[in-house]
Enzyme design. Structure first.
Site, PDB file in Angstrom:
ATOM      1  N   LYS A  95       0.824  -1.210   0.000  1.00  0.00           N
ATOM      2  CA  LYS A  95       0.000   0.000   0.000  1.00  0.00           C
ATOM      3  C   LYS A  95       0.859   1.263   0.000  1.00  0.00           C
ATOM      4  O   LYS A  95       0.605   2.182  -0.763  1.00  0.00           O
ATOM      5  CB  LYS A  95      -0.941   0.020   1.219  1.00  0.00           C
ATOM      6  CG  LYS A  95      -1.917  -1.130   1.273  1.00  0.00           C
ATOM      7  CD  LYS A  95      -2.909  -0.977   2.414  1.00  0.00           C
ATOM      8  CE  LYS A  95      -2.256  -0.954   3.786  1.00  0.00           C
ATOM      9  NZ  LYS A  95      -1.626  -2.234   4.190  1.00  0.00           N
ATOM     10  N   ARG A 135      -9.339   0.964   9.554  1.00  0.00           N
ATOM     11  CA  ARG A 135      -8.855  -0.389   9.794  1.00  0.00           C
ATOM     12  C   ARG A 135      -9.822  -1.192  10.649  1.00  0.00           C
ATOM     13  O   ARG A 135      -9.567  -2.361  10.920  1.00  0.00           O
ATOM     14  CB  ARG A 135      -7.528  -0.276  10.535  1.00  0.00           C
ATOM     15  CG  ARG A 135      -6.354  -1.001   9.911  1.00  0.00           C
ATOM     16  CD  ARG A 135      -5.156  -0.685  10.804  1.00  0.00           C
ATOM     17  NE  ARG A 135      -3.965  -1.370  10.477  1.00  0.00           N
ATOM     18  CZ  ARG A 135      -2.984  -0.883   9.733  1.00  0.00           C
ATOM     19  NH1 ARG A 135      -3.115   0.293   9.156  1.00  0.00           N
ATOM     20  NH2 ARG A 135      -1.888  -1.574   9.563  1.00  0.00           N
ATOM     21  N   ARG A 161      11.387  -6.985   4.583  1.00  0.00           N
ATOM     22  CA  ARG A 161      11.423  -5.591   5.026  1.00  0.00           C
ATOM     23  C   ARG A 161      12.018  -5.486   6.431  1.00  0.00           C
ATOM     24  O   ARG A 161      12.738  -4.544   6.739  1.00  0.00           O
ATOM     25  CB  ARG A 161       9.996  -5.010   5.013  1.00  0.00           C
ATOM     26  CG  ARG A 161       9.954  -3.524   5.282  1.00  0.00           C
ATOM     27  CD  ARG A 161       8.571  -2.940   5.020  1.00  0.00           C
ATOM     28  NE  ARG A 161       7.669  -3.199   6.120  1.00  0.00           N
ATOM     29  CZ  ARG A 161       6.363  -2.913   6.084  1.00  0.00           C
ATOM     30  NH1 ARG A 161       5.816  -2.396   5.005  1.00  0.00           N
ATOM     31  NH2 ARG A 161       5.605  -3.165   7.120  1.00  0.00           N
ATOM     32  N   ARG A 189      12.164  -2.036  11.039  1.00  0.00           N
ATOM     33  CA  ARG A 189      11.067  -1.345  11.720  1.00  0.00           C
ATOM     34  C   ARG A 189      10.717  -2.102  13.005  1.00  0.00           C
ATOM     35  O   ARG A 189      10.725  -3.332  13.020  1.00  0.00           O
ATOM     36  CB  ARG A 189       9.845  -1.321  10.792  1.00  0.00           C
ATOM     37  CG  ARG A 189       9.186   0.032  10.728  1.00  0.00           C
ATOM     38  CD  ARG A 189       8.105   0.052   9.692  1.00  0.00           C
ATOM     39  NE  ARG A 189       6.912  -0.651  10.123  1.00  0.00           N
ATOM     40  CZ  ARG A 189       5.798  -0.700   9.401  1.00  0.00           C
ATOM     41  NH1 ARG A 189       5.735  -0.083   8.249  1.00  0.00           N
ATOM     42  NH2 ARG A 189       4.752  -1.347   9.839  1.00  0.00           N
ATOM     43  N   ARG A 249       0.041  -8.977  13.229  1.00  0.00           N
ATOM     44  CA  ARG A 249      -0.572  -7.979  12.346  1.00  0.00           C
ATOM     45  C   ARG A 249      -1.409  -8.641  11.262  1.00  0.00           C
ATOM     46  O   ARG A 249      -2.461  -8.126  10.884  1.00  0.00           O
ATOM     47  CB  ARG A 249       0.504  -7.069  11.749  1.00  0.00           C
ATOM     48  CG  ARG A 249       0.863  -5.934  12.723  1.00  0.00           C
ATOM     49  CD  ARG A 249       2.274  -5.433  12.570  1.00  0.00           C
ATOM     50  NE  ARG A 249       2.566  -4.982  11.235  1.00  0.00           N
ATOM     51  CZ  ARG A 249       3.746  -5.161  10.624  1.00  0.00           C
ATOM     52  NH1 ARG A 249       4.716  -5.800  11.226  1.00  0.00           N
ATOM     53  NH2 ARG A 249       3.927  -4.695   9.425  1.00  0.00           N
TER      54      ARG A 249
HETATM   55  P1  ADP Z   1       1.301  -2.300   8.072  1.00  0.00           P
HETATM   56  O1  ADP Z   1       0.311  -2.055   6.984  1.00  0.00           O
HETATM   57  O2  ADP Z   1       2.604  -2.854   7.577  1.00  0.00           O
HETATM   58  O3  ADP Z   1       0.787  -3.072   9.253  1.00  0.00           O
HETATM   59  P2  ADP Z   1       1.123   0.515   9.001  1.00  0.00           P
HETATM   60  O4  ADP Z   1       2.296   1.411   8.857  1.00  0.00           O
HETATM   61  O5  ADP Z   1      -0.074   0.799   8.196  1.00  0.00           O
HETATM   62  O6  ADP Z   1       1.751  -0.914   8.695  1.00  0.00           O
HETATM   63  O7  ADP Z   1       0.671   0.432  10.540  1.00  0.00           O
HETATM   64  C1  ADP Z   1       1.585   0.156  11.565  1.00  0.00           C
HETATM   65  C2  ADP Z   1       0.867   0.064  12.914  1.00  0.00           C
HETATM   66  O8  ADP Z   1       0.253   1.315  13.229  1.00  0.00           O
HETATM   67  C3  ADP Z   1      -0.278  -0.947  12.983  1.00  0.00           C
HETATM   68  O9  ADP Z   1       0.174  -2.265  13.245  1.00  0.00           O
HETATM   69  C4  ADP Z   1      -1.099  -0.365  14.148  1.00  0.00           C
HETATM   70  O10 ADP Z   1      -0.494  -0.646  15.387  1.00  0.00           O
HETATM   71  C5  ADP Z   1      -0.983   1.135  13.918  1.00  0.00           C
HETATM   72  N1  ADP Z   1      -2.093   1.666  13.060  1.00  0.00           N
HETATM   73  C6  ADP Z   1      -1.963   2.206  11.830  1.00  0.00           C
HETATM   74  N2  ADP Z   1      -3.160   2.596  11.346  1.00  0.00           N
HETATM   75  C7  ADP Z   1      -4.070   2.279  12.296  1.00  0.00           C
HETATM   76  C8  ADP Z   1      -5.485   2.419  12.392  1.00  0.00           C
HETATM   77  N3  ADP Z   1      -6.226   2.955  11.396  1.00  0.00           N
HETATM   78  N4  ADP Z   1      -6.090   1.985  13.525  1.00  0.00           N
HETATM   79  C9  ADP Z   1      -5.390   1.449  14.523  1.00  0.00           C
HETATM   80  N5  ADP Z   1      -4.054   1.278  14.508  1.00  0.00           N
HETATM   81  C10 ADP Z   1      -3.380   1.699  13.407  1.00  0.00           C
END
Ligand code: ADP
Length: 186
Positions: free
Chosen positions: A14, A89, A126, A132, A143
């Site tokens: 994404k 999400r 990654r 990260r 996740r």
């Molecule tokens: P990925 O898609 O690789 O899991 P992101 O960078 O989108 O990574 O998100 C990293 C973390 O940030 C998630 O695992 C969560 O803890 C938090 N996060 C991101 N967006 C949301 C959201 N909309 N609601 C709740 N937690 C979020």
């Protein structure tokens, strides 16, 4: 008007694709993951609330993320559209976005689809390259589970409520996937 949501499991690509879509269509790319990581690094109150959840690969509470996104969407650069990456999400977040009428309805929801074996490989890669904090094997598995449980229902929400979902195959070279996305958005 382009109000776009990118949805898909962690590792679907994404972020990579969102950067390209932003450049092509000139709309802001709003990544809640990036916003939360910035807040954590800056040790803001939001960052402090989010830190343990992000590090464990759990979702940050809805109210924390919803207020972050709502504030962001009121900025002038969102007036002609935006690309949301990582939000909503949960179904509760999708409902909150629907209720906040300021920016009008969503125009498209793009589901980036990638099989789970590929996701795990990409995320493990990654983790090696970027280090990260939430890219350890345990948090990666968590996740992916959280996605199935909390986020997959958001796709059904948009399918049922609005029929806005377009599925795009996220397997292949980055350029190929970008071309598929452009075919949908042009
Ligand atoms: P990925 O898609 O690789 O899991 P992101 O960078 O989108 O990574 O998100 C990293 C973390 O940030 C998630 O695992 C969560 O803890 C938090 N996060 C991101 N967006 C949301 C959201 N909309 N609601 C709740 N937690 C979020």
């Amino acid at each position: 008007m382009r109000r776009i949501i990118f949805i898909g499991p962690p590792g679907a690509g994404k972020g990579t694709q969102a950067a390209r879509i932003r450049d092509r269509y000139g709309i802001p790319w709003i990544s809640t993951g990036d916003m939360l990581r910035e807040a954590i690094a800056a040790q803001t109150p939001t960052g402090e609330k989010a830190r343990t959840c992000v590090e464990a690969g759990d979702l940050v509470p809805d109210d924390v993320v919803v207020s972050l996104v709502m504030e962001r969407l009121t900025r002038p650069d969102c007036a002609d559209g935006f690309l949301l990456d990582g939000f909503p999400r949960t179904v509760a977040q999708a409902e909150a976005l629907d209720t906040a009428s300021g920016n009008g309805p969503i125009d498209s929801v793009i589901l980036l689809e990638v099989p789970s074996e590929t996701l795990f490989e990409r995320l493990a890669g990654r983790a090696r390259d970027e280090g990260r904090a939430d890219d350890t094997e345990t948090t990666i598995r968590n996740r992916l589970l959280v996605y199935e449980k909390e986020t997959a229902p958001v796709v059904d929400y948009y399918r049922k409520k609005r029929g806005l979902v377009v599925t795009v195959d996220g397997v292949g070279a980055v350029d190929e996937v970008t071309a598929r996305l452009q075919a949908v958005l042009d």
